[in-house]
Scaffold this motif. Structure first.
Motif, short mmCIF file in Angstrom:
data_model
loop_
_atom_site.label_atom_id
_atom_site.label_comp_id
_atom_site.label_asym_id
_atom_site.label_seq_id
_atom_site.Cartn_x
_atom_site.Cartn_y
_atom_site.Cartn_z
N VAL A 37 5.36 4.96 -46.16
CA VAL A 37 5.15 4.98 -47.61
C VAL A 37 3.68 4.73 -47.94
O VAL A 37 3.09 5.43 -48.76
N ILE A 38 3.07 3.74 -47.32
CA ILE A 38 1.68 3.43 -47.65
C ILE A 38 0.72 4.48 -47.11
O ILE A 38 -0.42 4.58 -47.58
N ALA A 39 1.16 5.28 -46.14
CA ALA A 39 0.32 6.36 -45.61
C ALA A 39 0.50 7.66 -46.37
O ALA A 39 -0.22 8.62 -46.13
N GLY A 40 1.47 7.71 -47.29
CA GLY A 40 1.71 8.91 -48.06
C GLY A 40 2.57 9.94 -47.37
O GLY A 40 2.70 11.07 -47.87
N ASP A 41 3.17 9.59 -46.22
CA ASP A 41 4.03 10.54 -45.50
C ASP A 41 5.45 10.56 -46.03
O ASP A 41 6.20 11.50 -45.77
N PHE A 216 -7.01 11.21 -44.33
CA PHE A 216 -7.55 9.89 -44.65
C PHE A 216 -7.57 9.65 -46.15
O PHE A 216 -7.15 8.60 -46.63
N VAL A 217 -8.04 10.64 -46.90
CA VAL A 217 -8.08 10.50 -48.36
C VAL A 217 -6.67 10.38 -48.93
O VAL A 217 -6.41 9.59 -49.84
N ARG A 218 -5.74 11.17 -48.39
CA ARG A 218 -4.36 11.10 -48.85
C ARG A 218 -3.76 9.73 -48.58
O ARG A 218 -3.05 9.17 -49.42
N ALA A 219 -4.07 9.16 -47.42
CA ALA A 219 -3.57 7.84 -47.09
C ALA A 219 -4.16 6.78 -48.02
O ALA A 219 -3.46 5.86 -48.45
N MET A 220 -5.44 6.90 -48.36
CA MET A 220 -6.06 5.93 -49.25
C MET A 220 -5.49 6.04 -50.66
O MET A 220 -5.29 5.03 -51.34
#
Length: 255
Positions: A37-41, A216-220
């Motif tokens: 969830v926090i990684a955007g996956d 990386f940007v998506r995860a942030m």
């Protein structure tokens, strides 16, 4: 163990393998669901739900007071000072008890879950727990048509004249609990600049100052979104408004 289940006690997510001395927060920090969830996956953003007239694409989970004020966690109010907040707490705590009942059902249905596994290996313990969860889901799929919760929902929907939404299907459609283990998808994953060689399509020109939404940007972005305390408070207030508006039908199954 960390579990996510729905009102029929169907297990959508299971994580096991942490030492028994850990609390809920320590287990959450190691959970693959939390990291996805926090990684955007996870979850996929292909479907949205509306609360108090506002559409959102990030599903939420009902939790107790030990969990942080994140956007995908919904806790009850600590000191409910209005009737709306008290009504919200009643429904939130009533639905949240389903995941607590799950452990009682597992130990009652499968006695292997009652005995301490002191001399077994961790891999053996994890395999046994996963087997218990799979067998439990098989039993739930077979019997949930006659569950009291399903009958109450159908009755409440029939009284309100909305029979078409009584069943709701067997898929993970409830944002509060119907979420399974992480699977890929969702988020801003399309890479800019890759369309230039596909069928003569024109290249994509990035405006000045815009960064390509790579992993990386998506995860942030996902990290910032899920840890938003303001979104947590706003979503909880919107849920309280929605629940208070239809409190009779929502609380009917739990009376």
């Amino acid at each position: 163990m960390e579990t996510v289940c729905d009102e029929n006690l169907y297990i959508w997510h299971l994580f096991v393998g942490c030492p028994g001395s850990m609390n809920d927060l320590n287990v959450m920090q190691q959970s693959p669901l939390y990291h996805a969830v926090i990684a955007g996956d996870w979850p996929p953003r292909s479907s949205a739900f509306t609360v108090n007239g506002k559409s959102r694409t990030l599903p939420y989970y009902l939790v107790d007071g030990i969990y942080p004020h994140y956007a995908f966690f919904i806790r009850s109010y600590v000191n409910p000072n209005t009737e709306k907040r008290k009504t919200f707490n009643r429904l939130q705590e009533a639905i949240r008890k389903d995941v607590e009942r799950l452990y009682a059902v597992l130990t009652a249905r499968f006695h292997i879950a009652m005995h301490p596994a002191r001399y077994a290996r961790v891999t053996t313990i994890c395999a046994a727990v996963k087997a218990v969860a799979i067998l439990h889901n098989m039993v739930t799929e077979l019997r949930r048509g006659g569950y009291l919760a399903r009958q109450r929902r159908e009755f409440a929907a029939a009284v309100s004249g909305d029979v078409g939404e009584a069943d709701g299907g067997d898929g993970p459609v409830d944002a509060a609990a119907g979420v399974g283990a992480p699977s890929g998808g969702g988020g801003d994953t399309a890479g800019y600049g890759t369309l230039a060689g596909l069928g003569g399509l024109p290249p994509v020109v990035l405006p000045i100052g815009q960064v390509a939404p790579d992993a990386f940007v998506r995860a942030m972005r996902a990290w910032k979104e899920v840890r938003s305390t303001c979104e947590h408070v706003q979503l909880r207030d919107d849920l309280a408004e929605d629940i208070n508006r239809d409190r009779g039908a929502l609380l009917e199954p739990y009376l």
